[in-house]
Design a protein around this motif. Structure first.
Motif, PDB file in Angstrom:
ATOM      1  N   ARG A  17       0.832  -1.202   0.000  1.00 60.46           N
ATOM      2  CA  ARG A  17       0.000   0.000   0.000  1.00 60.46           C
ATOM      3  C   ARG A  17       0.864   1.249   0.000  1.00 60.46           C
ATOM      4  O   ARG A  17       0.578   2.215  -0.661  1.00 60.46           O
ATOM      5  N   PHE A  18       1.942   1.220   0.783  1.00 61.34           N
ATOM      6  CA  PHE A  18       2.816   2.379   0.848  1.00 61.34           C
ATOM      7  C   PHE A  18       3.500   2.621  -0.493  1.00 61.34           C
ATOM      8  O   PHE A  18       3.563   3.737  -0.974  1.00 61.34           O
ATOM      9  N   ALA A  19       3.989   1.542  -1.109  1.00 59.95           N
ATOM     10  CA  ALA A  19       4.707   1.686  -2.380  1.00 59.95           C
ATOM     11  C   ALA A  19       3.770   2.127  -3.491  1.00 59.95           C
ATOM     12  O   ALA A  19       4.147   2.896  -4.357  1.00 59.95           O
ATOM     13  N   SER A  20       2.539   1.650  -3.482  1.00 60.64           N
ATOM     14  CA  SER A  20       1.645   1.949  -4.581  1.00 60.64           C
ATOM     15  C   SER A  20       0.826   3.211  -4.353  1.00 60.64           C
ATOM     16  O   SER A  20       0.171   3.682  -5.254  1.00 60.64           O
ATOM     17  N   SER A  21       0.846   3.766  -3.123  1.00 54.38           N
ATOM     18  CA  SER A  21       0.036   4.951  -2.884  1.00 54.38           C
ATOM     19  C   SER A  21       0.700   6.207  -3.428  1.00 54.38           C
ATOM     20  O   SER A  21       0.052   7.218  -3.620  1.00 54.38           O
ATOM     21  N   GLN A  44      14.154  -0.176 -16.939  1.00 53.49           N
ATOM     22  CA  GLN A  44      12.896  -0.680 -17.499  1.00 53.49           C
ATOM     23  C   GLN A  44      12.165  -1.541 -16.474  1.00 53.49           C
ATOM     24  O   GLN A  44      10.960  -1.389 -16.263  1.00 53.49           O
ATOM     25  N   GLN A  45      12.890  -2.458 -15.836  1.00 52.98           N
ATOM     26  CA  GLN A  45      12.266  -3.331 -14.838  1.00 52.98           C
ATOM     27  C   GLN A  45      11.733  -2.530 -13.658  1.00 52.98           C
ATOM     28  O   GLN A  45      10.679  -2.847 -13.104  1.00 52.98           O
ATOM     29  N   GLU A  46      12.447  -1.498 -13.263  1.00 51.64           N
ATOM     30  CA  GLU A  46      12.003  -0.671 -12.137  1.00 51.64           C
ATOM     31  C   GLU A  46      10.703   0.049 -12.473  1.00 51.64           C
ATOM     32  O   GLU A  46       9.769   0.067 -11.677  1.00 51.64           O
ATOM     33  N   ILE A  47      10.633   0.616 -13.675  1.00 53.55           N
ATOM     34  CA  ILE A  47       9.409   1.306 -14.094  1.00 53.55           C
ATOM     35  C   ILE A  47       8.254   0.323 -14.193  1.00 53.55           C
ATOM     36  O   ILE A  47       7.135   0.608 -13.752  1.00 53.55           O
ATOM     37  N   VAL A  48       8.509  -0.850 -14.743  1.00 54.41           N
ATOM     38  CA  VAL A  48       7.459  -1.867 -14.868  1.00 54.41           C
ATOM     39  C   VAL A  48       6.949  -2.281 -13.499  1.00 54.41           C
ATOM     40  O   VAL A  48       5.736  -2.381 -13.276  1.00 54.41           O
ATOM     41  N   SER A  49       7.841  -2.499 -12.553  1.00 52.55           N
ATOM     42  CA  SER A  49       7.405  -2.926 -11.223  1.00 52.55           C
ATOM     43  C   SER A  49       6.649  -1.812 -10.508  1.00 52.55           C
ATOM     44  O   SER A  49       5.630  -2.064  -9.847  1.00 52.55           O
ATOM     45  N   GLN A  50       7.096  -0.559 -10.648  1.00 61.54           N
ATOM     46  CA  GLN A  50       6.373   0.553 -10.026  1.00 61.54           C
ATOM     47  C   GLN A  50       4.981   0.701 -10.615  1.00 61.54           C
ATOM     48  O   GLN A  50       4.002   0.892  -9.885  1.00 61.54           O
ATOM     49  N   LEU A  51       4.880   0.596 -11.929  1.00 59.88           N
ATOM     50  CA  LEU A  51       3.564   0.711 -12.568  1.00 59.88           C
ATOM     51  C   LEU A  51       2.669  -0.471 -12.211  1.00 59.88           C
ATOM     52  O   LEU A  51       1.452  -0.315 -12.054  1.00 59.88           O
ATOM     53  N   ALA A  52       3.256  -1.651 -12.070  1.00 58.46           N
ATOM     54  CA  ALA A  52       2.457  -2.819 -11.682  1.00 58.46           C
ATOM     55  C   ALA A  52       1.868  -2.623 -10.286  1.00 58.46           C
ATOM     56  O   ALA A  52       0.714  -2.984 -10.037  1.00 58.46           O
ATOM     57  N   GLU A  53       2.643  -2.063  -9.394  1.00 58.53           N
ATOM     58  CA  GLU A  53       2.134  -1.788  -8.049  1.00 58.53           C
ATOM     59  C   GLU A  53       1.042  -0.728  -8.088  1.00 58.53           C
ATOM     60  O   GLU A  53       0.042  -0.842  -7.395  1.00 58.53           O
ATOM     61  N   GLN A  55      -0.956  -0.107 -10.520  1.00 56.75           N
ATOM     62  CA  GLN A  55      -2.150  -0.611 -11.185  1.00 56.75           C
ATOM     63  C   GLN A  55      -2.997  -1.484 -10.287  1.00 56.75           C
ATOM     64  O   GLN A  55      -4.130  -1.828 -10.641  1.00 56.75           O
ATOM     65  N   LYS A  56      -2.492  -1.846  -9.132  1.00 56.09           N
ATOM     66  CA  LYS A  56      -3.302  -2.605  -8.175  1.00 56.09           C
ATOM     67  C   LYS A  56      -4.340  -1.709  -7.515  1.00 56.09           C
ATOM     68  O   LYS A  56      -5.311  -2.201  -6.961  1.00 56.09           O
ATOM     69  N   LEU A  57      -4.124  -0.404  -7.592  1.00 56.73           N
ATOM     70  CA  LEU A  57      -5.083   0.562  -7.064  1.00 56.73           C
ATOM     71  C   LEU A  57      -6.226   0.743  -8.051  1.00 56.73           C
ATOM     72  O   LEU A  57      -6.135   0.301  -9.193  1.00 56.73           O
ATOM     73  N   PRO A  58      -7.293   1.411  -7.633  1.00 57.67           N
ATOM     74  CA  PRO A  58      -8.350   1.732  -8.601  1.00 57.67           C
ATOM     75  C   PRO A  58      -7.795   2.564  -9.755  1.00 57.67           C
ATOM     76  O   PRO A  58      -6.915   3.410  -9.562  1.00 57.67           O
ATOM     77  N   TRP A  59      -8.308   2.325 -10.928  1.00 57.01           N
ATOM     78  CA  TRP A  59      -7.783   2.931 -12.143  1.00 57.01           C
ATOM     79  C   TRP A  59      -7.887   4.454 -12.099  1.00 57.01           C
ATOM     80  O   TRP A  59      -7.085   5.174 -12.679  1.00 57.01           O
ATOM     81  N   GLY A  60      -8.873   4.977 -11.405  1.00 55.76           N
ATOM     82  CA  GLY A  60      -9.056   6.421 -11.316  1.00 55.76           C
ATOM     83  C   GLY A  60      -7.967   7.115 -10.531  1.00 55.76           C
ATOM     84  O   GLY A  60      -7.773   8.325 -10.671  1.00 55.76           O
ATOM     85  N   GLU A  61      -7.240   6.407  -9.683  1.00 56.46           N
ATOM     86  CA  GLU A  61      -6.184   7.013  -8.877  1.00 56.46           C
ATOM     87  C   GLU A  61      -4.878   7.153  -9.647  1.00 56.46           C
ATOM     88  O   GLU A  61      -3.960   7.828  -9.189  1.00 56.46           O
ATOM     89  N   LEU A  62      -4.756   6.540 -10.799  1.00 55.83           N
ATOM     90  CA  LEU A  62      -3.540   6.660 -11.597  1.00 55.83           C
ATOM     91  C   LEU A  62      -3.531   7.992 -12.329  1.00 55.83           C
ATOM     92  O   LEU A  62      -4.581   8.495 -12.736  1.00 55.83           O
ATOM     93  N   THR A  63      -2.354   8.552 -12.477  1.00 56.77           N
ATOM     94  CA  THR A  63      -2.246   9.795 -13.232  1.00 56.77           C
ATOM     95  C   THR A  63      -2.319   9.482 -14.722  1.00 56.77           C
ATOM     96  O   THR A  63      -2.157   8.334 -15.145  1.00 56.77           O
ATOM     97  N   GLU A  64      -2.547  10.523 -15.509  1.00 55.37           N
ATOM     98  CA  GLU A  64      -2.647  10.329 -16.962  1.00 55.37           C
ATOM     99  C   GLU A  64      -1.331   9.804 -17.535  1.00 55.37           C
ATOM    100  O   GLU A  64      -1.321   8.945 -18.420  1.00 55.37           O
ATOM    101  N   ALA A  65      -0.210  10.301 -17.036  1.00 60.64           N
ATOM    102  CA  ALA A  65       1.092   9.848 -17.515  1.00 60.64           C
ATOM    103  C   ALA A  65       1.310   8.374 -17.174  1.00 60.64           C
ATOM    104  O   ALA A  65       1.873   7.615 -17.973  1.00 60.64           O
ATOM    105  N   GLU A  66       0.853   7.940 -15.998  1.00 62.75           N
ATOM    106  CA  GLU A  66       0.992   6.532 -15.619  1.00 62.75           C
ATOM    107  C   GLU A  66       0.137   5.640 -16.511  1.00 62.75           C
ATOM    108  O   GLU A  66       0.562   4.555 -16.901  1.00 62.75           O
ATOM    109  N   LYS A  67      -1.057   6.100 -16.839  1.00 60.61           N
ATOM    110  CA  LYS A  67      -1.926   5.323 -17.725  1.00 60.61           C
ATOM    111  C   LYS A  67      -1.287   5.168 -19.110  1.00 60.61           C
ATOM    112  O   LYS A  67      -1.277   4.078 -19.683  1.00 60.61           O
ATOM    113  N   LYS A  68      -0.740   6.273 -19.634  1.00 57.41           N
ATOM    114  CA  LYS A  68      -0.099   6.216 -20.945  1.00 57.41           C
ATOM    115  C   LYS A  68       1.123   5.304 -20.924  1.00 57.41           C
ATOM    116  O   LYS A  68       1.351   4.517 -21.845  1.00 57.41           O
TER     117      LYS A  68
END
Length: 151
Positions: A17-21, A44-53, A55-68
């Motif tokens: 929760r802390f990492a993905s919030s 690349q792996q670091e960005i993928v793992s951060q985005l994977a964390e 994405q476990k949150l509700p989709w509305g909480e992601l920023t537009e840049a994260e979605k792209k």
């Protein structure tokens, strides 16, 4: 034993929760399409793992840049999905195909023009005469002319 398992699970959930919030750094994902393939594998792996964390949150909480960035990493034209032919190559390929067809047609017509006259057995009269001869001899017992039924 049960208490240790529950404690481990709650610690793991808290860290997730802390990492993905916290949003992923915008500097690391802005214009990701242009620089993804030049990034080192570790980044690349670091960005993928951060985005994977994230994405476990509700989709509305992601920023537009994260979605792209998540969309590009999942479905973008990099790696195995990179186009085989770069932009502008399709015209060259089409012109090459048409040139090849034109050359092959020219070779075919040239050989056909140099060929001698067709043999006399290819004329229509010859073919009709041979059909009549075969009918008179019952030459094709399987499908036509006249089948002789033996008793």
């Amino acid at each position: 034993m049960l208490r240790q398992t529950i404690t481990r699970q709650s610690a793991r959930l808290t860290s997730v929760r802390f990492a993905s919030s916290h949003p992923v750094s915008k500097a690391s994902i802005v214009e990701l399409e242009n620089r993804w393939e030049t990034l080192p594998q570790v980044d690349q792996q670091e960005i993928v793992s951060q985005l994977a964390e994230r994405q476990k949150l509700p989709w509305g909480e992601l920023t537009e840049a994260e979605k792209k960035a998540a969309w590009y990493i999942s479905y973008g034209s990099w790696g195995p999905r990179r186009p085989v032919h770069p932009k502008g190559e399709s015209g060259k390929i089409a012109s090459g195909v048409f040139i090849g067809l034109g050359v092959s047609l020219a070779i075919f017509l040239g050989v056909r023009a140099m060929a001698p006259e067709a043999p006399k057995t290819m004329s229509r009269e010859w073919q009709e005469a041979s059909d009549e001869y075969l009918k008179s001899k019952n030459a094709n017992p399987w499908s036509s002319y006249s089948q002789v039924q033996s008793k």
